[in-house]
Design an enzyme around this catalytic site. Structure first.
Site, PDB file in Angstrom:
ATOM      1  N   LYS A   1       0.017   6.783  -9.561  1.00 59.99           N
ATOM      2  CA  LYS A   1       0.662   5.721  -8.791  1.00 59.99           C
ATOM      3  C   LYS A   1       1.933   5.215  -9.476  1.00 59.99           C
ATOM      4  CE  LYS A   1      -3.275   4.047  -6.120  1.00 59.99           C
ATOM      5  NZ  LYS A   1      -4.046   2.860  -5.690  1.00 59.99           N
TER       6      LYS A   1
ATOM      7  N   GLY B   1       0.825  -1.205   0.000  1.00 59.63           N
ATOM      8  CA  GLY B   1       0.000   0.000   0.000  1.00 59.63           C
ATOM      9  C   GLY B   1       0.855   1.248   0.000  1.00 59.63           C
ATOM     10  N   GLY B   2       2.021   1.163  -0.623  1.00 62.50           N
ATOM     11  CA  GLY B   2       3.013   2.227  -0.558  1.00 62.50           C
ATOM     12  C   GLY B   2       2.637   3.499  -1.293  1.00 62.50           C
ATOM     13  N   THR B   3       1.612   3.453  -2.142  1.00 63.40           N
ATOM     14  CA  THR B   3       1.209   4.672  -2.850  1.00 63.40           C
ATOM     15  C   THR B   3       0.030   5.361  -2.179  1.00 63.40           C
ATOM     16  OG1 THR B   3      -0.242   3.424  -4.339  1.00 63.40           O
ATOM     17  CG2 THR B   3       2.026   3.825  -5.082  1.00 63.40           C
TER      18      THR B   3
ATOM     19  N   HIS C   1     -17.707   6.482  13.135  1.00 66.83           N
ATOM     20  CA  HIS C   1     -16.400   6.638  13.779  1.00 66.83           C
ATOM     21  C   HIS C   1     -16.288   8.024  14.420  1.00 66.83           C
ATOM     22  CE1 HIS C   1     -14.424   3.372  10.997  1.00 66.83           C
ATOM     23  NE2 HIS C   1     -15.366   2.899  11.778  1.00 66.83           N
TER      24      HIS C   1
ATOM     25  N   ARG D   1      -6.074  -9.724  13.462  1.00 65.84           N
ATOM     26  CA  ARG D   1      -5.221  -9.915  14.647  1.00 65.84           C
ATOM     27  C   ARG D   1      -5.231 -11.373  15.108  1.00 65.84           C
ATOM     28  NH1 ARG D   1      -5.463  -5.190  19.265  1.00 65.84           N
ATOM     29  NH2 ARG D   1      -4.796  -3.420  17.971  1.00 65.84           N
TER      30      ARG D   1
ATOM     31  N   LEU E   1      -1.008   7.033   3.841  1.00 61.37           N
ATOM     32  CA  LEU E   1       0.034   6.763   4.832  1.00 61.37           C
ATOM     33  C   LEU E   1       1.203   6.020   4.206  1.00 61.37           C
ATOM     34  CD1 LEU E   1       1.029   6.839   7.762  1.00 61.37           C
ATOM     35  CD2 LEU E   1      -0.188   4.675   8.141  1.00 61.37           C
ATOM     36  N   GLY E   2       0.923   5.132   3.267  1.00 57.14           N
ATOM     37  CA  GLY E   2       1.970   4.300   2.684  1.00 57.14           C
ATOM     38  C   GLY E   2       3.121   5.078   2.088  1.00 57.14           C
TER      39      GLY E   2
ATOM     40  N   LYS F   1     -10.513  -5.876  11.693  1.00 60.50           N
ATOM     41  CA  LYS F   1      -9.144  -5.770  12.203  1.00 60.50           C
ATOM     42  C   LYS F   1      -8.881  -6.811  13.283  1.00 60.50           C
ATOM     43  CE  LYS F   1      -8.363  -0.903  11.054  1.00 60.50           C
ATOM     44  NZ  LYS F   1      -8.120   0.472  11.565  1.00 60.50           N
TER      45      LYS F   1
END
Length: 316
Positions: A47, A13-15, A274, A146, A18-19, A142
């Site tokens: 990207k 998810g580097g693009t 949220h 975990r 946060l990535g 999530k």
């Protein structure tokens, strides 16, 4: 504290939002950095150019896909640490975070990964069993990931980074806006519930800093900058001080906010639920960190985090 040779890091998810910051922080902190490149990236020029810029900065691009198990195994075999920064955005797919179960299977098969950081980086899902629908599914998914990590006995660190400043501070904690108004603001209730705000660049710096730290192995790392534990009203007051004027304020009661969810699209409802927990319940700051967790600002005081006041100055 002396550190051994820096780990090789794979960022998935580097693009993303946060990535891309994780890639930058990893390179800056001297890690050999690998970035997963999907074969189906197509004609997404933004990207593609971002990935090429990572390559120019010294990162290695590794082709792999969640739909090709062997490609994931081959990718993780090249590194010591895997960080997944994939989006949990329901616009992309149904239960996108559960795609990480395929990554867990690949890490287990590869057998060489010293630490895995799954895509969390917000609210601690283990504290959100009471969350309202439909946003609760994010926390539930999530927790499924975990459990898979722990059942596979994969070493981990979970990171709770609370509210990203770009999303919450910029909009003065109001839903649906990321730029601060110069005229008016709607407060959630009395606006006095405390939340925690962290610049995304600082989130990335703390995450990369912790990957070789034995103190955070198999623990949760909370990022709680002391000066940024603030209520919505306090964020607004900081902005007013910078502007040199008082904003017109109105208030949305808890009942009114919950009623406003009705009739909204599913994705919007999920995000708004949220906001409910953050700004009406105060779920981010209403507990003490236990012995099974660590706090980033205490562990790494040399990282000078961005205060909310300094973050807001860019909007003047």
């Amino acid at each position: 504290m002396e550190m051994e040779t820096k780990s090789k890091v794979l960022i998935i998810g580097g693009t993303g939002h946060l990535g891309k910051r994780l890639v930058k922080a990893s390179l800056e902190q001297g890690h050999e950095t690998y970035v997963l490149q999907r074969p189906d990236i197509g004609v997404n020029i933004v990207k593609v150019q971002m990935l090429l810029s990572f390559k120019k900065q010294g990162a290695h691009l590794v082709t792999g896909s969640f739909h090709d198990h062997q490609s994931l195994v081959d990718a993780v075999k090249q590194v010591d640490v895997v960080i997944c920064a994939m989006s949990g955005d329901f616009h992309i797919s149904n239960h996108p975070l559960l795609l990480q179960l395929k990554l867990v299977a690949a890490i287990k098969e590869a057998g060489n990964v010293k630490r895995f950081l799954p895509s969390e980086f917000g609210t601690d899902p283990s504290r959100m069993a009471h969350a309202i629908e439909p946003g609760r599914v994010t926390f539930d998914d999530k927790m499924v990931v975990r459990k898979a990590i722990e059942d596979a006995r994969i070493p981990f660190t979970y990171v709770s980074a609370n509210c990203f400043a770009g999303i919450f501070v910029g909009g003065l904690c109001q839903f649906g806006t990321i730029l601060p108004s110069r005229d008016s603001v709607v407060l959630h209730g009395d606006g006095n519930q405390k939340s925690i705000f962290v610049d995304e660049d600082d989130v990335a710096a703390y995450i990369i800093r912790t990957i070789d730290d034995p103190r955070t192995l198999n623990k949760t790392l909370y990022i709680r900058p002391p000066a940024n534990i603030l209520s919505q009203r306090q964020v607004v007051e900081i902005w007013e001080k910078l502007l040199g004027k008082v904003l017109q304020k109105s208030s949305l009661s808890e009942k009114q906010f919950l009623h406003s969810l009705k009739g909204k699209e599913y994705v919007e409802q999920a995000a708004m639920s949220h906001f409910y927990h953050f700004f009406y319940e105060g779920c981010l700051a209403n507990f003490e960190i236990g012995d099974d967790a660590e706090e980033a600002c205490r562990l790494y005081p040399d990282i000078k985090y961005t205060k909310v006041e300094d973050y807001l100055k860019q909007y003047l």
